[in-house]
Design an enzyme around this catalytic site. Structure first.
Site, PDB file in Angstrom:
ATOM      1  N   ASP A  31      22.494  17.190  12.999  1.00 59.00           N
ATOM      2  CA  ASP A  31      22.817  16.605  11.688  1.00 59.00           C
ATOM      3  C   ASP A  31      21.738  15.584  11.331  1.00 59.00           C
ATOM      4  OD1 ASP A  31      25.967  16.416  10.208  1.00 59.00           O
ATOM      5  OD2 ASP A  31      24.266  15.242   9.450  1.00 59.00           O
ATOM      6  N   ASN A  32      21.400  15.501  10.035  1.00 64.48           N
ATOM      7  CA  ASN A  32      20.404  14.480   9.637  1.00 64.48           C
ATOM      8  C   ASN A  32      21.092  13.184   9.188  1.00 64.48           C
ATOM      9  OD1 ASN A  32      21.456  15.011   7.132  1.00 64.48           O
ATOM     10  ND2 ASN A  32      19.563  15.819   6.233  1.00 64.48           N
ATOM     11  N   PHE A  80      26.930  24.419   8.714  1.00 63.65           N
ATOM     12  CA  PHE A  80      27.540  23.645   7.631  1.00 63.65           C
ATOM     13  C   PHE A  80      26.491  22.859   6.838  1.00 63.65           C
ATOM     14  CE2 PHE A  80      31.926  24.173   8.676  1.00 63.65           C
ATOM     15  CZ  PHE A  80      32.050  24.147  10.059  1.00 63.65           C
ATOM     16  N   LYS A  84      26.226  19.270  -1.197  1.00 64.64           N
ATOM     17  CA  LYS A  84      27.371  20.049  -1.705  1.00 64.64           C
ATOM     18  C   LYS A  84      28.048  19.473  -2.944  1.00 64.64           C
ATOM     19  CE  LYS A  84      30.925  17.651   0.689  1.00 64.64           C
ATOM     20  NZ  LYS A  84      32.355  17.713   0.509  1.00 64.64           N
ATOM     21  N   ASN A  99      16.579  21.847   0.033  1.00 65.06           N
ATOM     22  CA  ASN A  99      17.381  21.424   1.194  1.00 65.06           C
ATOM     23  C   ASN A  99      18.261  22.567   1.716  1.00 65.06           C
ATOM     24  OD1 ASN A  99      18.507  18.900   2.768  1.00 65.06           O
ATOM     25  ND2 ASN A  99      20.272  20.133   2.167  1.00 65.06           N
ATOM     26  N   SER A 124      31.295  29.208  -0.093  1.00 63.74           N
ATOM     27  CA  SER A 124      32.252  28.499  -0.944  1.00 63.74           C
ATOM     28  C   SER A 124      32.817  29.415  -2.016  1.00 63.74           C
ATOM     29  CB  SER A 124      31.537  27.317  -1.617  1.00 63.74           C
ATOM     30  OG  SER A 124      32.337  26.773  -2.646  1.00 63.74           O
ATOM     31  N   TYR A 148      24.329  24.360  -7.059  1.00 65.37           N
ATOM     32  CA  TYR A 148      24.919  24.284  -5.708  1.00 65.37           C
ATOM     33  C   TYR A 148      25.491  25.656  -5.326  1.00 65.37           C
ATOM     34  CZ  TYR A 148      28.682  23.922  -2.367  1.00 65.37           C
ATOM     35  OH  TYR A 148      29.522  24.174  -1.323  1.00 65.37           O
ATOM     36  N   LYS A 152      24.447  28.725  -2.371  1.00 64.61           N
ATOM     37  CA  LYS A 152      25.353  29.423  -1.447  1.00 64.61           C
ATOM     38  C   LYS A 152      25.211  30.934  -1.628  1.00 64.61           C
ATOM     39  CE  LYS A 152      27.462  25.920   0.531  1.00 64.61           C
ATOM     40  NZ  LYS A 152      27.301  25.649   1.980  1.00 64.61           N
ATOM     41  N   PHE A 177      37.984  27.507  -0.027  1.00 70.39           N
ATOM     42  CA  PHE A 177      38.557  27.034  -1.283  1.00 70.39           C
ATOM     43  C   PHE A 177      38.527  25.509  -1.265  1.00 70.39           C
ATOM     44  CE2 PHE A 177      39.372  30.828  -3.683  1.00 70.39           C
ATOM     45  CZ  PHE A 177      38.900  31.741  -2.771  1.00 70.39           C
ATOM     46  N   LEU A 199      39.198  15.664  -5.687  1.00 66.10           N
ATOM     47  CA  LEU A 199      40.489  15.112  -6.071  1.00 66.10           C
ATOM     48  C   LEU A 199      41.171  14.301  -4.978  1.00 66.10           C
ATOM     49  CD1 LEU A 199      42.877  14.932  -8.090  1.00 66.10           C
ATOM     50  CD2 LEU A 199      43.741  17.073  -7.079  1.00 66.10           C
ATOM     51  N   ARG A 291      36.840  17.978 -17.249  1.00 63.22           N
ATOM     52  CA  ARG A 291      35.509  17.784 -16.649  1.00 63.22           C
ATOM     53  C   ARG A 291      34.678  19.038 -16.935  1.00 63.22           C
ATOM     54  NH1 ARG A 291      35.237  16.829 -10.204  1.00 63.22           N
ATOM     55  NH2 ARG A 291      36.028  18.970 -10.232  1.00 63.22           N
TER      56      ARG A 291
HETATM   57  C1  WQD Z   1      39.934  19.832  -8.018  1.00 61.68           C
HETATM   58  C2  WQD Z   1      40.719  19.641  -9.298  1.00 61.68           C
HETATM   59  C3  WQD Z   1      39.404  18.690 -11.066  1.00 61.68           C
HETATM   60  C4  WQD Z   1      38.770  14.764  -9.287  1.00 61.68           C
HETATM   61  C5  WQD Z   1      34.718  21.488  -5.741  1.00 61.68           C
HETATM   62  C6  WQD Z   1      33.437  22.250  -5.713  1.00 61.68           C
HETATM   63  C7  WQD Z   1      33.538  23.394  -4.749  1.00 61.68           C
HETATM   64  C8  WQD Z   1      34.007  22.911  -3.393  1.00 61.68           C
HETATM   65  C9  WQD Z   1      35.302  22.148  -3.513  1.00 61.68           C
HETATM   66  C10 WQD Z   1      32.123  22.644  -1.945  1.00 61.68           C
HETATM   67  C11 WQD Z   1      39.909  20.017 -10.533  1.00 61.68           C
HETATM   68  C12 WQD Z   1      40.535  17.748 -10.662  1.00 61.68           C
HETATM   69  C13 WQD Z   1      39.155  16.077  -9.497  1.00 61.68           C
HETATM   70  C14 WQD Z   1      39.334  13.727 -10.075  1.00 61.68           C
HETATM   71  C15 WQD Z   1      40.660  15.360 -11.216  1.00 61.68           C
HETATM   72  N1  WQD Z   1      33.016  22.100  -2.788  1.00 61.68           N
HETATM   73  N2  WQD Z   1      40.096  16.359 -10.449  1.00 61.68           N
HETATM   74  N3  WQD Z   1      40.276  14.068 -11.007  1.00 61.68           N
HETATM   75  O1  WQD Z   1      36.087  21.242  -8.491  1.00 61.68           O
HETATM   76  O2  WQD Z   1      37.866  22.726  -7.421  1.00 61.68           O
HETATM   77  O3  WQD Z   1      35.735  22.313  -6.233  1.00 61.68           O
HETATM   78  O4  WQD Z   1      35.066  21.065  -4.440  1.00 61.68           O
HETATM   79  O5  WQD Z   1      32.073  23.766  -1.535  1.00 61.68           O
HETATM   80  O6  WQD Z   1      32.258  23.967  -4.613  1.00 61.68           O
HETATM   81  O7  WQD Z   1      33.225  22.807  -7.008  1.00 61.68           O
HETATM   82  O8  WQD Z   1      37.374  20.474  -6.436  1.00 61.68           O
HETATM   83  O9  WQD Z   1      38.450  18.358  -5.833  1.00 61.68           O
HETATM   84  O10 WQD Z   1      36.466  18.315  -7.457  1.00 61.68           O
HETATM   85  O11 WQD Z   1      38.663  19.211  -8.218  1.00 61.68           O
HETATM   86  O12 WQD Z   1      41.513  15.646 -12.084  1.00 61.68           O
HETATM   87  O13 WQD Z   1      39.014  12.520  -9.928  1.00 61.68           O
HETATM   88  O14 WQD Z   1      41.013  18.242  -9.434  1.00 61.68           O
HETATM   89  O15 WQD Z   1      39.224  18.688 -12.479  1.00 61.68           O
HETATM   90  O16 WQD Z   1      40.789  20.579 -11.483  1.00 61.68           O
HETATM   91  P1  WQD Z   1      36.794  21.718  -7.275  1.00 61.68           P
HETATM   92  P2  WQD Z   1      37.690  19.003  -6.962  1.00 61.68           P
END
Ligand code: WQD
Length: 337
Positions: A31-32, A80, A84, A99, A124, A148, A152, A177, A199, A291
């Site tokens: 890991d870096n 891994f 991301k 990267n 992903s 990103y 992948k 997921f 989230l 978003r």
């Molecule tokens: C989930 C839901 C947001 C933050 C991402 C990457 C994907 C993978 C997983 C790497 C969405 C909502 C989020 C917040 C919110 N990463 N949200 N308020 O976007 O499904 O996937 O992470 O592999 O590549 O795209 O995950 O957790 O960002 O969002 O309402 O402060 O929560 O709009 O509907 P996402 P997330």
């Protein structure tokens, strides 16, 4: 087996390293530390009572990566390491391609030069893009809509082409997921740098008082409660999926793709309320504009992983939130607590 885990001090990497050790494998982590802390590995060693070999190294250090394979008897790789953050990749595409893609090419060249042809790759669900109907199925065409996700996709294509050209390769492409949760001990967990993009770590930081309130990105989607739905998966279930895939490819040459998801969609508000149950009180939030780039809903069809690997998720959303909260409550500032 002796497994090299690139990015092994990160969130999913550290949980997978722990699970590999408990399954009897030896682990060398590369890991870096650009996005993680070596403290996670010290805690993995504490939890398992096992030694975790660690090498601070960047996959872009071609000579260093080759020297590692020359001096260490590696049987297989779980890969891994990579940047991301979707939003960041839109701002810094060249950094992401260099990267993630060039780093992977360095890794694969060193593996091939030293006779290592077994790799599990951290892909992903984002590769499915916004055009596929859900639940997503592995044989669907892929087409991400952000740099990103395209890194992948490109790495999946490189691995597919390598596997087609040389039958010695044993390759698993795992499409995650939404990983959440933490080891039930509460000693290791997700520790994002800066403001969390995702989230659940954001909710956890609201709960522990580091953030004022959750902004719910969109309350007007065509979903039961108007908020977006995703397929959340416990990081321990995800780690188990990696060990199962590693075992499978050790017995099957070729290239294999598996979704690692629950097959269930949960909305933002469902996740928030589940986290509130874990915390024991309500948490402040506000419905905010959508978003950019977000999809209303998607989740996995996880049936291939069940059929081939005998793997499926075992933990509920409530368990994910309970475990995530235990980690955050015990480590309010992550590993620098
Ligand atoms: C989930 C839901 C947001 C933050 C991402 C990457 C994907 C993978 C997983 C790497 C969405 C909502 C989020 C917040 C919110 N990463 N949200 N308020 O976007 O499904 O996937 O992470 O592999 O590549 O795209 O995950 O957790 O960002 O969002 O309402 O402060 O929560 O709009 O509907 P996402 P997330």
């Amino acid at each position: 087996m002796k497994v090299l885990v690139t990015g092994g001090s990160g969130y999913i990497g550290s949980h997978t390293t722990l699970t590999l050790l408990e399954a009897g494998h030896d682990v060398l982590v590369l890991d870096n530390l650009v996005n993680s802390s070596e403290e996670s590995l010290r805690r993995v060693a504490e939890l398992t009572g096992k030694t975790v070999q660690f090498r601070q190294l960047d996959l872009l250090d071609e000579a260093g990566v080759d020297e590692l394979f020359r001096t260490e008897p590696i049987d297989s790789v779980i890969h891994f390491a990579g940047l991301k953050a979707v939003g960041e990749s839109v701002q810094q595409p060249l950094r992401y391609y260099y990267n993630n893609v060039s780093g992977t090419i360095n890794l694969l060249r060193a593996m091939d030069a030293h006779g290592v042809h077994s790799i599990v790759f951290s892909s992903s669900a984002t590769v499915y893009g916004g055009l596929n109907p859900f639940p997503y199925i592995e044989k669907m065409d892929i087409g991400s809509d952000n740099p990103y996700g395209r890194t992948k996709e490109q790495i999946e294509d490189i691995l597919s082409d390598i596997g087609a050209a040389d039958e010695r390769w044993q390759i698993a492409l795992l499409r995650y997921f939404n990983p959440v949760g933490a080891h039930p001990s509460g000693r290791i967990g997700e520790d994002p740098l800066g403001i969390p993009n995702n989230l659940v770590p954001f909710i956890a930081q609201v709960a522990v008082g580091r953030r004022e309130k959750l902004m719910v990105f969109g309350g007007d989607y065509d979903t039961p409660d108007g908020t977006a739905q995703r397929d959340y998966i416990h990081v321990m279930d995800l780690a188990d999926g990696h060990v199962a895939a590693l075992d499978y490819i050790s017995r099957h040459p070729g290239v294999f793709r598996w979704n690692l998801g629950s097959g269930v969609g949960s909305s933002v508000l469902e996740v928030l309320h589940s986290f509130e149950k874990a915390v024991g009180h309500s948490l402040p939030y506000e419905i905010a504009p959508r978003r950019a780039g977000d999809l209303p809903a998607f989740w996995a069809d996880p049936s291939a992983a069940l059929a081939d690997l005998g793997w499926s998720t075992t933990k509920t959303l409530d368990e994910m939130c309970q475990d995530h909260w235990r980690w955050q409550k015990n480590n309010p500032n992550g590993y620098s607590s």
